[in-house]
Design an enzyme around this catalytic site. Structure first.
Site, PDB file in Angstrom:
ATOM      1  N   ASP A 148      36.599  45.823  30.994  1.00 31.32           N
ATOM      2  CA  ASP A 148      37.612  44.475  31.089  1.00 31.32           C
ATOM      3  C   ASP A 148      37.916  43.597  32.535  1.00 31.32           C
ATOM      4  OD1 ASP A 148      39.916  43.894  30.926  1.00 31.32           O
ATOM      5  OD2 ASP A 148      41.501  45.249  30.645  1.00 31.32           O
ATOM      6  N   ILE A 204      39.932  42.131  34.388  1.00 33.09           N
ATOM      7  CA  ILE A 204      40.791  42.719  35.459  1.00 33.09           C
ATOM      8  C   ILE A 204      40.413  43.599  36.191  1.00 33.09           C
ATOM      9  CG2 ILE A 204      41.970  45.277  34.434  1.00 33.09           C
ATOM     10  CD1 ILE A 204      44.881  43.968  35.216  1.00 33.09           C
ATOM     11  N   SER A 205      38.771  43.830  36.195  1.00 35.01           N
ATOM     12  CA  SER A 205      38.724  45.231  36.421  1.00 35.01           C
ATOM     13  C   SER A 205      37.083  44.446  38.030  1.00 35.01           C
ATOM     14  CB  SER A 205      37.908  46.114  36.395  1.00 35.01           C
ATOM     15  OG  SER A 205      36.878  47.497  37.270  1.00 35.01           O
ATOM     16  N   PRO A 206      37.648  45.009  39.487  1.00 31.93           N
ATOM     17  CA  PRO A 206      36.455  44.292  39.588  1.00 31.93           C
ATOM     18  C   PRO A 206      35.558  44.777  39.883  1.00 31.93           C
ATOM     19  CG  PRO A 206      38.150  45.117  41.011  1.00 31.93           C
ATOM     20  CD  PRO A 206      38.862  44.635  39.488  1.00 31.93           C
ATOM     21  N   ALA A 224      34.175  45.930  36.783  1.00 31.38           N
ATOM     22  CA  ALA A 224      33.608  45.619  36.260  1.00 31.38           C
ATOM     23  C   ALA A 224      32.381  44.618  36.862  1.00 31.38           C
ATOM     24  CB  ALA A 224      34.378  45.235  34.919  1.00 31.38           C
TER      25      ALA A 224
END
Length: 212
Positions: free
Chosen positions: A9, A11-13, A15
């Site tokens: 996703d 939104i995840s740093p 990731a």
């Protein structure tokens, strides 16, 4: 050649850190990566959890840690002006860029950079429109089929026991988090540890206390 299913996703740093580090982490190993956008918020709801950015003290630490880790591994990173934000527009755009809802590395990198390398509002409609014009998705990101594809990826991940992003699935093994990349590499190299008792050890450890 092993196939790695990469649940992410934007939104995840973490990731973004894992995405940028993955080619170096698996250098020299024959593999194929399938990117599967998922809605992290749905995972949090399913498992009854709050996200790191929803716990004030943890939020501050998370941002400091990812900025430090980005510097350490040479990954560009600037915090967006608002976080968390609603990532659905970005997830649907990436999903729309592939007939099977599995965007290639270029698409994912452009979306990640839109969020984590611009120090702007990642969900701003004008910026999202510009990104869509740049990527030129083959399908309408607002279409029912694209929404269903994103939902299917999320449902698939939940059925497999995925609880966070980034997560990687290879064969019947799940690896969670950017810091699991060395473990993922070891598995792909055939490390015998994964066939030993330690992989199954969690099932032998009972739960001593449950909070109501």
């Amino acid at each position: 050649m092993k196939t790695i299913h990469f649940y992410l996703d934007f939104i995840s740093p973490y990731a973004w850190l894992a995405f940028d580090a993955l080619p170096r982490a698996l250098e020299g190993i024959s593999h194929r990566v399938v990117h599967k956008p998922v809605l992290f918020a749905a995972m949090l709801k399913h498992h009854g959890q709050l996200g790191p950015a929803e716990i004030p003290a943890k939020r501050d630490w998370t941002y400091r840690q990812v900025l430090w880790q980005a510097r350490q591994q040479g990954t560009p990173m600037q915090l967006p002006t608002l976080h968390p934000f609603n990532p659905l527009g970005l997830l649907r755009l990436a999903t729309a860029c592939d007939a099977d809802g599995q965007p290639n590395r270029y698409v994912c990198e452009q979306v990640f950079r839109h969020v984590w390398c611009a120090a702007e509002d990642a969900a701003d409609p004008q910026r999202l429109a510009q990104l869509a014009a740049h990527l030129g998705p083959a399908r309408d990101a607002a279409s029912t089929e694209v929404k269903q594809a994103l939902q299917a990826h999320t449902d698939e991940a939940l059925a497999l026991g995925v609880f966070g992003v980034p997560s990687f699935r290879v064969d019947d093994k799940l690896f969670w988090g950017q810091d699991a990349l060395p473990m993922l590499r070891a598995y792909l190299q055939g490390d015998a540890w994964f066939d030993g008792p330690d992989w199954q050890a969690p099932s032998q450890c009972g739960v001593g206390v449950r909070r109501s």
